[in-house]
Design an enzyme around this catalytic site. Structure first.
Site, PDB file in Angstrom:
ATOM      1  N   ASP A  74      26.462  16.641 -24.457  1.00  0.00           N
ATOM      2  CA  ASP A  74      27.583  17.420 -24.985  1.00  0.00           C
ATOM      3  C   ASP A  74      27.908  18.642 -24.128  1.00  0.00           C
ATOM      4  OD1 ASP A  74      25.185  18.623 -25.688  1.00  0.00           O
ATOM      5  OD2 ASP A  74      25.440  18.378 -27.833  1.00  0.00           O
TER       6      ASP A  74
ATOM      7  N   ASN B  65      20.729  21.106 -39.449  1.00  0.00           N
ATOM      8  CA  ASN B  65      21.497  20.324 -40.418  1.00  0.00           C
ATOM      9  C   ASN B  65      21.459  18.832 -40.093  1.00  0.00           C
ATOM     10  OD1 ASN B  65      23.066  20.178 -38.142  1.00  0.00           O
ATOM     11  ND2 ASN B  65      24.889  21.108 -39.040  1.00  0.00           N
TER      12      ASN B  65
ATOM     13  N   HIS C  10      22.153  17.460 -37.106  1.00  0.00           N
ATOM     14  CA  HIS C  10      23.060  16.972 -36.058  1.00  0.00           C
ATOM     15  C   HIS C  10      22.269  16.482 -34.840  1.00  0.00           C
ATOM     16  CE1 HIS C  10      23.659  21.280 -34.246  1.00  0.00           C
ATOM     17  NE2 HIS C  10      22.807  20.617 -33.475  1.00  0.00           N
TER      18      HIS C  10
ATOM     19  N   GLU D 104      28.026  16.369 -36.133  1.00  0.00           N
ATOM     20  CA  GLU D 104      27.688  17.166 -37.310  1.00  0.00           C
ATOM     21  C   GLU D 104      27.700  16.309 -38.566  1.00  0.00           C
ATOM     22  OE1 GLU D 104      26.662  20.055 -36.973  1.00  0.00           O
ATOM     23  OE2 GLU D 104      27.788  21.244 -35.528  1.00  0.00           O
TER      24      GLU D 104
HETATM   25  C1  F6R Z   1      21.970  19.944 -27.251  1.00  0.00           C
HETATM   26  C2  F6R Z   1      22.341  19.275 -28.484  1.00  0.00           C
HETATM   27  C3  F6R Z   1      21.946  19.791 -29.825  1.00  0.00           C
HETATM   28  C4  F6R Z   1      20.546  20.389 -29.867  1.00  0.00           C
HETATM   29  C5  F6R Z   1      20.222  20.894 -31.276  1.00  0.00           C
HETATM   30  C6  F6R Z   1      18.851  21.559 -31.350  1.00  0.00           C
HETATM   31  O1  F6R Z   1      22.508  19.246 -26.132  1.00  0.00           O
HETATM   32  O2  F6R Z   1      22.997  18.299 -28.409  1.00  0.00           O
HETATM   33  O3  F6R Z   1      22.032  18.738 -30.746  1.00  0.00           O
HETATM   34  O4  F6R Z   1      19.620  19.423 -29.480  1.00  0.00           O
HETATM   35  O5  F6R Z   1      21.190  21.810 -31.680  1.00  0.00           O
HETATM   36  O6  F6R Z   1      18.862  22.718 -30.606  1.00  0.00           O
HETATM   37  P1  F6R Z   1      17.527  23.543 -30.313  1.00  0.00           P
HETATM   38  O7  F6R Z   1      16.689  22.700 -29.416  1.00  0.00           O
HETATM   39  O8  F6R Z   1      17.996  24.797 -29.628  1.00  0.00           O
HETATM   40  O9  F6R Z   1      16.887  23.791 -31.639  1.00  0.00           O
END
Ligand code: F6R
Length: 251
Positions: free
Chosen positions: A69, A138, A140, A145
């Site tokens: 992403d 959440n 995702h 989401e």
């Molecule tokens: C990052 C991504 C997100 C993160 C998620 C967890 O490329 O796609 O889904 O993996 O938000 O983030 P952290 O590792 O910072 O808790």
């Protein structure tokens, strides 16, 4: 269910275990396609991979990568962009060919055309061999989401308020967090030959239990991973504490 759960005693241990999975994939298939994630969780794993590269134990010369992403409105020059993150935390320190690395273009004039281009690119590469994922509080994955449906293809998403708040820690103020992003869809993620899901810390324990053992629903996007034939989970004890408590028979 084909799910392999690796428990690290702490973040460093979990990161090493996860790096072993990536390293094995790259060693066995030097021209593999790695699906990569940003966020705080994979940083330790990337650092371990860099160390093995520096020691001469691992080469990324013929590896291709596709990232999950990117924020809409941020480009490679912005230190909050995911392209910048990947360059800083991995690509600049290993021998991957920069032209073999892909991150969605958050500055594309036509974002829906960019989504289509990204899917075509993944298809042309023959899909992802190993997809690394973090998980949002959440549920995702990528920026898919919680929703009423699973979005299949790369798509333009408006970030949930919870995600904006969680990501504000990387910005000087919450107002600077972009409100939308381009994310690889659930189909490309689920079509990866193997998935490596990372989770660290107490704050992820409820969502890890819900994602791995709760109902499969787009309201918890990561729950779809229960249907993947080759899911590897690498978590530390804190993130997996509810899983180990509620499913002792697995350990
Ligand atoms: C990052 C991504 C997100 C993160 C998620 C967890 O490329 O796609 O889904 O993996 O938000 O983030 P952290 O590792 O910072 O808790």
């Amino acid at each position: 269910m084909t799910m392999k759960i690796m428990i690290g005693k702490d973040y460093a241990d979990m990161s090493r275990k996860a790096a072993h999975v990536v390293s094995a994939t790259v060693t066995l298939h030097p021209d593999c396609v790695l699906g990569l994630a940003t966020g705080s969780t994979p940083i330790g794993m990337y650092q371990q991979l860099i160390k093995w590269y520096e020691a001469g134990d691992l080469s990324f010369e013929t590896v291709q990568s596709v990232n999950l992403d990117e924020y809409v409105g941020l480009g490679a020059e912005s230190d909050q962009s995911y392209r910048y993150f990947m360059n800083e935390n991995l690509f600049n320190h290993i021998n991957i060919n920069p032209t073999h690395t892909s991150v969605p273009n958050g500055l594309a004039a036509d974002i829906s055309a960019e989504c289509e281009r990204y899917d075509r690119h993944i298809d042309e590469l023959g899909g992802v061999d190993l997809q690394v994922l973090g998980i949002g509080n959440n549920g995702h994955i990528g920026f898919n989401e919680p929703s009423e449906v699973f979005e299949k293809r790369t798509n333009h998403v408006h970030l949930a308020q919870k995600t904006i708040e969680a990501n504000a820690r990387f910005f000087t103020s919450i107002d600077e967090v972009p409100k939308s992003a381009v994310t690889m869809g659930i189909k490309s993620i689920m079509q990866a030959k193997a998935i490596l899901l990372l989770a660290s810390g107490e704050g992820k324990k409820e969502i890890m239990e819900a994602a791995l053992f709760g109902p499969i629903t787009p309201k918890v996007p990561a729950s779809i991973l229960q249907l993947h034939p080759n899911l590897i989970v690498a978590g530390d004890e804190a993130a997996l504490s509810l899983v180990t408590k509620n499913h002792p028979e697995l350990f």
